[in-house]
Scaffold this motif. Structure first.
Motif, PDB file in Angstrom:
ATOM      1  N   PRO A  58      37.911  -5.722 -26.834  1.00  0.00           N
ATOM      2  CA  PRO A  58      36.700  -4.959 -27.174  1.00  0.00           C
ATOM      3  C   PRO A  58      35.579  -5.327 -26.219  1.00  0.00           C
ATOM      4  CG  PRO A  58      37.091  -6.711 -28.765  1.00  0.00           C
ATOM      5  CD  PRO A  58      38.299  -6.667 -27.893  1.00  0.00           C
ATOM      6  N   PRO A  66      39.972   0.259 -32.634  1.00  0.00           N
ATOM      7  CA  PRO A  66      41.241  -0.450 -32.455  1.00  0.00           C
ATOM      8  C   PRO A  66      42.404   0.528 -32.557  1.00  0.00           C
ATOM      9  CG  PRO A  66      40.300  -0.947 -34.609  1.00  0.00           C
ATOM     10  CD  PRO A  66      39.265  -0.168 -33.863  1.00  0.00           C
ATOM     11  N   TYR A 118      42.248  -1.120 -27.417  1.00  0.00           N
ATOM     12  CA  TYR A 118      41.036  -0.482 -27.938  1.00  0.00           C
ATOM     13  C   TYR A 118      40.837   0.842 -27.203  1.00  0.00           C
ATOM     14  CZ  TYR A 118      40.106  -4.814 -30.326  1.00  0.00           C
ATOM     15  OH  TYR A 118      40.214  -5.898 -31.152  1.00  0.00           O
TER      16      TYR A 118
END
Length: 363
Positions: A296, A307, A353
């Protein structure tokens, strides 16, 4: 047969043309909107005309619920005027000498009272044409004429509503004006709607079920979300590939001109929507607007970072790869370079992500 009795549509046709041969074998759902999508000449309208009985396929079988409309093996063909359907064309085709009310009354007069499964008042309210009832067609805009044509079709209480590119003759502004009414049909009708278009916007906004046509054949068919994201189908590999998520408006940040929607994979920030909290929305995310990171980011201008898990990858040529991702219960596509996929060592099962750089609301 009342509208609620239609359980399925079985359609098999073979019909030879100069440019292509129509050859389909389909089981279509009997509720919601099935969009017939493809380029010009792919066979969409020909298939619709076969269902309407306007074209007689040399080999054909068509059953609407429990009612047989065609069976060429047994030399059975129900003519169009005996099929309980309504057909909306590109042009409204209203009677020019009759008012809007007169056009609607014409459709109702052809019905016996016991066959009126959809009232004239419902059609008028759903298409918001009450203020137009005393006007002649010449005094209507193109969008208004199409709304009246759709209302007239509904007033006939059909078992199936067929729509052949009903927005094709309208300019962009008129299309935007009428799309909310088509969305209203989608939400309020309990009959199957077969809708022909080559517009991605109309597909994304209206479809529950998608049938992709090419060369007279069905090259993909299934629920919208599934058909858009299949890596062995044409839609996920296209340069305009996108997913459509169903969500619900959760909150507004008016000071930033943003809205927030909840969906089955989390929440998204969107351009501000002038809709009440709780309103259902469809969210279109283009594959080209999705990037992938292994961690992230600590600071980013991108608001939507979700996610995800890699499900599959497929090369689409010219150094490009399509990545299929699971975001909660939803599927997301990302178009990235083959080099990026290699540098990230992407493979099925990886946790990553997804950064969504842009979203657009389609309904």
């Amino acid at each position: 047969m009342s509208m609620s009795q239609v359980q399925s549509i079985r359609a098999c046709f073979r019909l030879a043309y100069d440019q292509f041969d129509l050859h389909v074998d389909l089981n279509l759902p009997a509720n919601g909107v099935t969009v017939l999508f493809g380029h010009s000449g792919s066979g969409k309208t020909t298939l619709l005309r076969c269902i309407a009985g306007l074209e007689r396929a040399s080999q054909g079988y068509l059953k609407i619920g429990e009612t047989l409309w065609q069976d060429s093996e047994n030399d059975f063909f129900l003519p169009t005027h005996r099929r309980n359907l309504a057909y909306v064309f590109q042009e409204a085709n209203l009677f020019p000498h009759l008012s809007v009310r007169g056009n609607l009354d014409y459709a109702v007069r052809r019905l016996r009272a016991k066959d009126r499964a959809f009232s004239l008042e419902q059609a008028i309210e759903l298409l918001a044409i009450g203020p137009l009832l005393e006007r002649l067609p010449a005094r209507l805009s193109g969008g208004e004429r199409q709304r009246v044509a759709i209302a007239r079709a509904l007033a006939a209480s059909p078992d199936v509503l067929l729509m052949d590119e009903p927005l094709a003759s309208l300019d962009d502004q008129r299309k935007q004006d009428i799309l909310p009414y088509l969305t209203g049909l989608h939400r309020n009708l309990q009959i199957p709607i077969l809708y022909v278009t080559h517009s991605l916007q109309e597909l994304n906004q209206l479809a529950d079920y998608l049938l992709v046509m090419a060369g007279g054949k069905a090259v993909a068919c299934g629920p919208l979300a599934e058909t858009l994201t299949r890596l062995d189908g044409p839609m996920a590999l296209d340069r305009q590939a996108a997913v459509v998520w169903r969500g619900r408006l959760d909150s507004h940040e008016a000071e930033y001109h943003l809205s927030h929607a909840e969906f089955a994979g989390g929440s998204l920030s969107l351009p501000y929507l002038e809709l009440p909290i709780g309103s259902p929305v469809r969210i279109r995310v283009y594959a080209r607007d999705v990037s992938i990171t292994l961690q992230p980011p600590e600071a980013s201008s991108i608001l939507n970072i979700l996610p995800a898990r890699v499900l599959a990858l497929s090369e689409i040529g010219q150094g490009q790869t399509v990545v299929q991702l699971a975001v909660g219960e939803e599927i997301l596509l990302a178009h990235i370079t083959q080099k990026s996929a290699m540098l990230l060592s992407l493979e099925s099962g990886m946790t990553v992500y997804a950064q969504i750089k842009g979203t657009s609301i389609v309904g």
